[in-house]
Write an enzyme that holds these catalytic residues in place. Structure first.
Site, PDB file in Angstrom:
ATOM      1  N   CYS A  90     -14.723 -10.724 -12.579  1.00 56.96           N
ATOM      2  CA  CYS A  90     -13.387 -10.369 -12.053  1.00 56.96           C
ATOM      3  C   CYS A  90     -12.968 -11.195 -10.843  1.00 56.96           C
ATOM      4  CB  CYS A  90     -13.337  -8.887 -11.726  1.00 56.96           C
ATOM      5  SG  CYS A  90     -14.198  -8.420 -10.200  1.00 56.96           S
ATOM      6  N   CYS A 135     -20.816  -5.290  -9.011  1.00 61.90           N
ATOM      7  CA  CYS A 135     -19.494  -5.527  -8.440  1.00 61.90           C
ATOM      8  C   CYS A 135     -18.732  -4.196  -8.404  1.00 61.90           C
ATOM      9  CB  CYS A 135     -18.761  -6.537  -9.317  1.00 61.90           C
ATOM     10  SG  CYS A 135     -17.031  -6.742  -8.901  1.00 61.90           S
ATOM     11  N   CYS A 138     -15.329  -4.555 -11.055  1.00 61.27           N
ATOM     12  CA  CYS A 138     -15.435  -4.553 -12.525  1.00 61.27           C
ATOM     13  C   CYS A 138     -16.686  -3.845 -13.020  1.00 61.27           C
ATOM     14  CB  CYS A 138     -15.386  -5.979 -13.070  1.00 61.27           C
ATOM     15  SG  CYS A 138     -16.880  -6.936 -12.749  1.00 61.27           S
ATOM     16  N   CYS A 158     -31.097  -9.918  -4.316  1.00 63.61           N
ATOM     17  CA  CYS A 158     -31.638 -10.861  -5.287  1.00 63.61           C
ATOM     18  C   CYS A 158     -30.655 -10.917  -6.454  1.00 63.61           C
ATOM     19  CB  CYS A 158     -33.013 -10.348  -5.733  1.00 63.61           C
ATOM     20  SG  CYS A 158     -33.869 -11.474  -6.821  1.00 63.61           S
TER      21      CYS A 158
HETATM   22 ZN   LIG Z   1     -16.473  -8.068 -10.743  1.00 62.56          ZN
END
Ligand SMILES: [Zn+2]
Length: 178
Positions: A90, A135, A138, A158
């Site tokens: 995204c 994230c 998204c 990581c």
């Molecule tokens: Zn994303």
């Protein structure tokens, strides 16, 4: 259906709904421990299929099936250029180059993350308890965070290089997509 049956049905319906509400939360929580629910974790709430074709197949498997790329395979490992690392799906900015360090693990590593750019959940796969992060926009899986990183945070994010896209400091950040 007479009035009495209708009442009975309503009562049964309510009981089922009540049980669902009561059981729903812990069940969903338990399911989260064993089932890949990262697809539903982002604010965009787009199904994983939405991102098919928008990223490479390998990146899609990392982002939406929590696959892990082979260590040492990402060209971003040795990237020392100044810039921003955005979500490969995204394009939400997640890391800045100033927070990147060489962890020697074979995966791009950072000791800090941009504010509100990720969400986390417990990951009990592979017989370990790890903290998965994704994230926040998204829901795409990025990597795992550990408490053995350098100062000042002591954290080590990581990350899969395939889940990121590097934007050089001289270029404009891409428009968010999704
Ligand atoms: Zn994303």
């Amino acid at each position: 259906m007479n009035r009495r049956d209708a009442l009975k049905t309503t009562f049964l319906g309510s009981a089922v709904v009540a049980a669902g509400v009561w059981l729903g939360k812990p069940l969903a929580h338990a399911a989260g421990l064993f089932h890949d629910d990262s697809k539903a974790l982002g604010r965009l709430a787009k199904p994983a299929s939405f991102w098919r074709g928008k990223v490479s197949d390998k990146a899609w498997a990392v982002l939406f099936e929590e696959n892990t790329e082979r260590p040492g395979s990402s060209p971003l490992n040795d990237n020392k250029a100044a810039g921003t690392y955005v979500c490969a799906a995204c394009y939400q900015p997640i890391f800045k180059s100033a927070d990147k360090f060489n962890s020697g693990t074979g995966w791009p590593s950072f000791f800090d993350v941009l504010p509100a750019s990720i969400g986390t959940k417990e990951d009990r796969s592979l017989f370990m308890l790890r903290t998965e992060y994704h994230c926040s926009r998204c829901g795409g899986h990025q990597g795992h965070v550990f408490e053995d990183g350098p100062a000042p945070t002591g954290l080590r994010y990581c990350n899969n290089g395939l889940a990121l896209k590097f934007i050089d400091a001289g270029s404009a950040l891409p428009t968010l997509r999704g």
